[in-house]
Design a protein around this motif. Structure first.
Motif, PDB file in Angstrom:
ATOM      1  N   ASP A 224       0.839  -1.218   0.000  1.00 39.25           N
ATOM      2  CA  ASP A 224       0.000   0.000   0.000  1.00 39.25           C
ATOM      3  C   ASP A 224       0.868   1.260   0.000  1.00 39.25           C
ATOM      4  O   ASP A 224       0.603   2.217  -0.737  1.00 39.25           O
ATOM      5  CB  ASP A 224      -0.869   0.054   1.267  1.00 39.25           C
ATOM      6  N   VAL A 225       1.889   1.277   0.857  1.00 44.37           N
ATOM      7  CA  VAL A 225       2.749   2.464   0.971  1.00 44.37           C
ATOM      8  C   VAL A 225       3.461   2.712  -0.359  1.00 44.37           C
ATOM      9  O   VAL A 225       3.540   3.848  -0.846  1.00 44.37           O
ATOM     10  CB  VAL A 225       3.762   2.298   2.138  1.00 44.37           C
ATOM     11  N   GLU A 226       3.947   1.639  -0.961  1.00 45.32           N
ATOM     12  CA  GLU A 226       4.630   1.775  -2.253  1.00 45.32           C
ATOM     13  C   GLU A 226       3.682   2.349  -3.316  1.00 45.32           C
ATOM     14  O   GLU A 226       4.042   3.246  -4.077  1.00 45.32           O
ATOM     15  CB  GLU A 226       5.161   0.413  -2.701  1.00 45.32           C
ATOM     16  N   GLU A 227       2.470   1.829  -3.349  1.00 50.06           N
ATOM     17  CA  GLU A 227       1.514   2.299  -4.361  1.00 50.06           C
ATOM     18  C   GLU A 227       1.198   3.787  -4.155  1.00 50.06           C
ATOM     19  O   GLU A 227       1.149   4.559  -5.114  1.00 50.06           O
ATOM     20  CB  GLU A 227       0.233   1.456  -4.296  1.00 50.06           C
ATOM     21  N   SER A 228       1.006   4.170  -2.912  1.00 46.33           N
ATOM     22  CA  SER A 228       0.721   5.582  -2.623  1.00 46.33           C
ATOM     23  C   SER A 228       1.897   6.464  -3.034  1.00 46.33           C
ATOM     24  O   SER A 228       1.711   7.578  -3.536  1.00 46.33           O
ATOM     25  CB  SER A 228       0.440   5.790  -1.135  1.00 46.33           C
ATOM     26  N   PHE A 229       3.103   5.973  -2.814  1.00 49.06           N
ATOM     27  CA  PHE A 229       4.288   6.749  -3.201  1.00 49.06           C
ATOM     28  C   PHE A 229       4.320   6.939  -4.717  1.00 49.06           C
ATOM     29  O   PHE A 229       4.614   8.019  -5.225  1.00 49.06           O
ATOM     30  CB  PHE A 229       5.559   6.049  -2.707  1.00 49.06           C
ATOM     31  N   GLN A 230       3.992   5.877  -5.425  1.00 47.37           N
ATOM     32  CA  GLN A 230       3.976   5.965  -6.896  1.00 47.37           C
ATOM     33  C   GLN A 230       2.884   6.910  -7.388  1.00 47.37           C
ATOM     34  O   GLN A 230       3.068   7.601  -8.395  1.00 47.37           O
ATOM     35  CB  GLN A 230       3.782   4.572  -7.517  1.00 47.37           C
ATOM     36  N   LEU A 231       1.763   6.929  -6.676  1.00 46.75           N
ATOM     37  CA  LEU A 231       0.690   7.861  -7.074  1.00 46.75           C
ATOM     38  C   LEU A 231       1.161   9.297  -6.916  1.00 46.75           C
ATOM     39  O   LEU A 231       0.857  10.157  -7.733  1.00 46.75           O
ATOM     40  CB  LEU A 231      -0.584   7.605  -6.247  1.00 46.75           C
ATOM     41  N   TRP A 232       1.939   9.587  -5.854  1.00 46.62           N
ATOM     42  CA  TRP A 232       2.502  10.939  -5.683  1.00 46.62           C
ATOM     43  C   TRP A 232       3.435  11.250  -6.857  1.00 46.62           C
ATOM     44  O   TRP A 232       3.351  12.316  -7.465  1.00 46.62           O
ATOM     45  CB  TRP A 232       3.257  11.042  -4.346  1.00 46.62           C
ATOM     46  N   ARG A 233       4.322  10.299  -7.155  1.00 46.31           N
ATOM     47  CA  ARG A 233       5.269  10.536  -8.265  1.00 46.31           C
ATOM     48  C   ARG A 233       4.527  10.774  -9.577  1.00 46.31           C
ATOM     49  O   ARG A 233       4.898  11.643 -10.359  1.00 46.31           O
ATOM     50  CB  ARG A 233       6.188   9.321  -8.442  1.00 46.31           C
ATOM     51  N   PHE A 234       3.486   9.977  -9.803  1.00 42.54           N
ATOM     52  CA  PHE A 234       2.747  10.088 -11.061  1.00 42.54           C
ATOM     53  C   PHE A 234       2.042  11.435 -11.176  1.00 42.54           C
ATOM     54  O   PHE A 234       2.087  12.095 -12.216  1.00 42.54           O
ATOM     55  CB  PHE A 234       1.732   8.938 -11.180  1.00 42.54           C
ATOM     56  N   ARG A 235       1.424  11.872 -10.079  1.00 47.66           N
ATOM     57  CA  ARG A 235       0.705  13.149 -10.132  1.00 47.66           C
ATOM     58  C   ARG A 235       1.671  14.322 -10.233  1.00 47.66           C
ATOM     59  O   ARG A 235       1.362  15.342 -10.844  1.00 47.66           O
ATOM     60  CB  ARG A 235      -0.235  13.279  -8.941  1.00 47.66           C
ATOM     61  N   HIS A 236       2.850  14.199  -9.637  1.00 44.45           N
ATOM     62  CA  HIS A 236       3.900  15.217  -9.820  1.00 44.45           C
ATOM     63  C   HIS A 236       4.253  15.301 -11.300  1.00 44.45           C
ATOM     64  O   HIS A 236       4.252  16.377 -11.895  1.00 44.45           O
ATOM     65  CB  HIS A 236       5.123  14.836  -8.973  1.00 44.45           C
ATOM     66  N   LEU A 237       4.497  14.131 -11.886  1.00 42.42           N
ATOM     67  CA  LEU A 237       4.851  14.064 -13.312  1.00 42.42           C
ATOM     68  C   LEU A 237       3.780  14.734 -14.186  1.00 42.42           C
ATOM     69  O   LEU A 237       4.096  15.555 -15.058  1.00 42.42           O
ATOM     70  CB  LEU A 237       5.004  12.590 -13.710  1.00 42.42           C
ATOM     71  N   LYS A 238       2.504  14.396 -13.943  1.00 39.10           N
ATOM     72  CA  LYS A 238       1.430  14.952 -14.786  1.00 39.10           C
ATOM     73  C   LYS A 238       1.281  16.465 -14.565  1.00 39.10           C
ATOM     74  O   LYS A 238       0.996  17.211 -15.501  1.00 39.10           O
ATOM     75  CB  LYS A 238       0.090  14.254 -14.515  1.00 39.10           C
ATOM     76  N   THR A 239       1.510  16.897 -13.325  1.00 44.23           N
ATOM     77  CA  THR A 239       1.444  18.340 -13.040  1.00 44.23           C
ATOM     78  C   THR A 239       2.568  19.052 -13.778  1.00 44.23           C
ATOM     79  O   THR A 239       2.361  20.090 -14.429  1.00 44.23           O
ATOM     80  CB  THR A 239       1.566  18.587 -11.517  1.00 44.23           C
ATOM     81  N   VAL A 240       3.777  18.469 -13.693  1.00 37.93           N
ATOM     82  CA  VAL A 240       4.936  19.069 -14.363  1.00 37.93           C
ATOM     83  C   VAL A 240       4.691  19.126 -15.874  1.00 37.93           C
ATOM     84  O   VAL A 240       4.920  20.158 -16.517  1.00 37.93           O
ATOM     85  CB  VAL A 240       6.219  18.260 -14.041  1.00 37.93           C
ATOM     86  N   GLU A 241       4.171  18.025 -16.437  1.00 40.08           N
ATOM     87  CA  GLU A 241       3.947  17.947 -17.877  1.00 40.08           C
ATOM     88  C   GLU A 241       2.986  19.056 -18.340  1.00 40.08           C
ATOM     89  O   GLU A 241       3.217  19.711 -19.354  1.00 40.08           O
ATOM     90  CB  GLU A 241       3.355  16.567 -18.187  1.00 40.08           C
ATOM     91  N   ARG A 242       1.922  19.277 -17.568  1.00 41.02           N
ATOM     92  CA  ARG A 242       0.946  20.270 -18.033  1.00 41.02           C
ATOM     93  C   ARG A 242       1.418  21.699 -17.786  1.00 41.02           C
ATOM     94  O   ARG A 242       0.926  22.640 -18.404  1.00 41.02           O
ATOM     95  CB  ARG A 242      -0.442  20.031 -17.421  1.00 41.02           C
TER      96      ARG A 242
END
Ligand code: HEM
Ligand SMILES: N[C@@H](CC(=O)c1ccccc1NC=O)C(=O)O
Length: 278
Positions: A224-242
């Motif tokens: 669970d902790v790993e998945e949540s960490f990846q969700l943070w990374r992914f949303r950072h990435l999408k925010t940066v991209e836009r």
């Protein structure tokens, strides 16, 4: 009762001279004087606050993770699980927070981006500490702290110390699971390398959860902790991209492409691999 007026009650303390107060206890004058925009652009305040809120949550994550590691080391698994339940709730706050910064448009951001110089989240000491505590060890990551000997020493210590995963694997070894010695004696400063013997340990745990409930529960908590960490990374990435598209980062990296590579990282490789064998 008048729906537009709530009278104060007699018991409400109003003479607070010499007393502990809300603002005093929380050191609000310090906290609220730490927002110092370097440009005169309206949206820079949001940029600062979003980072500072994240840094406060990172501070709490570090606090909880250090405690979880210490508890595991003392064979106190139940309270360690409780710590991780809180870690997950904080992670949720952190990844849902991206929607606020996503209201910053590229047009707004370019107006103050140059004022940020070479500063970048890549230089966040607390973020790197959390990565190390979870087990993403990489000695290259501390080079950016060379300008600050105290920070550098703190990160070096966390690089050399057992991560949450190391602490769990040692716990398993102490409780009769056949964790290979090479894993237990590994160089803690280096990236963790997946091991077939550890996959086998987890395969046995998952084959009979009732017999290994403590380990089973911790395994799923880590996933669970790993998945949540990846969700943070992914949303950072999408925010940066836009917001900046494919521009290079202020910290000097390729930007989105560099962040994309972090999505391929895993803290607990055998907990991912074991699933293929069930
Ligand atoms: C406009 C918003 C943002 C943009 C455009 C942005 C962009 C970037 C870029 C391009 C990088 C790669 C390193 C570099 O070359 O600079 C990076 C890394 C990073 N950023 Fe952001 N970022 C933003 C907001 C945030 C926020 C709010 C945080 C929260 C603390 C954050 C934390 C980080 C961290 C921790 C890294 C290192 C990630 C890693 O090592 O994988 N960023 N960011
Ligand atoms: N790396 C960002 C700048 C940035 O986001 C940033 C700048 C100063 C302090 C924190 C930041 N946040 C995350 O990287 C950029 O390339 O635009």
């Amino acid at each position: 009762m008048d729906p537009t007026f709530r009278p104060i009650e007699d018991g409400v303390a109003t003479d607070l001279r010499g007393e502990m107060t809300y603002a005093g206890y929380l050191q609000l004058p310090t906290l609220l004087s730490a927002q110092q925009p370097v440009s005169d652009h309206h949206d820079e305040m949001l940029f600062i606050i979003q980072h500072q809120v994240t840094e406060l949550w990172l501070k709490q994550l570090v606090h909880e993770l250090r405690s979880a590691i210490a508890l595991l080391t003392e064979d106190d698994l139940s309270p360690a699980l409780k710590r991780l339940a809180r870690v997950k709730a904080i992670q949720r706050q952190m990844f849902e927070q991206w929607s606020v910064l996503e209201t910053l448009t590229p047009v707004e951001y370019v107006q103050f981006r140059d004022s940020l110089g070479k500063a970048s989240g890549f230089q966040s000491p607390q973020y790197r500490t959390v990565e190390f505590l979870l087990g993403n060890k990489n000695p290259q990551m501390i080079a950016v702290f060379a300008h600050d000997p105290d920070l550098l020493a703190g990160l070096q210590a966390d690089l050399e110390a057992p991560s949450l995963y190391d602490a769990f694997l040692r716990y398993l070894a102490r409780h009769g699971h056949e964790v290979p010695a090479s894993v237990l004696e590994r160089d803690l400063t280096q990236p963790y390398a997946a091991d077939a013997g550890v996959v086998e340990v987890f395969r046995r745990v998952y084959a009979d959860p009732q017999a290994h409930w403590d380990a089973y529960e911790m395994c799923e908590e880590l996933v669970d902790v790993e998945e949540s960490f990846q969700l943070w990374r992914f949303r950072h990435l999408k925010t940066v991209e836009r917001i900046i598209g494919f521009k290079r980062g202020t910290g000097g990296s390729s930007g989105v492409h560099f962040l994309q590579k972090a999505l391929e990282l895993t803290f607990f490789p055998e907990l991912r691999d074991v699933r293929t064998h069930l």
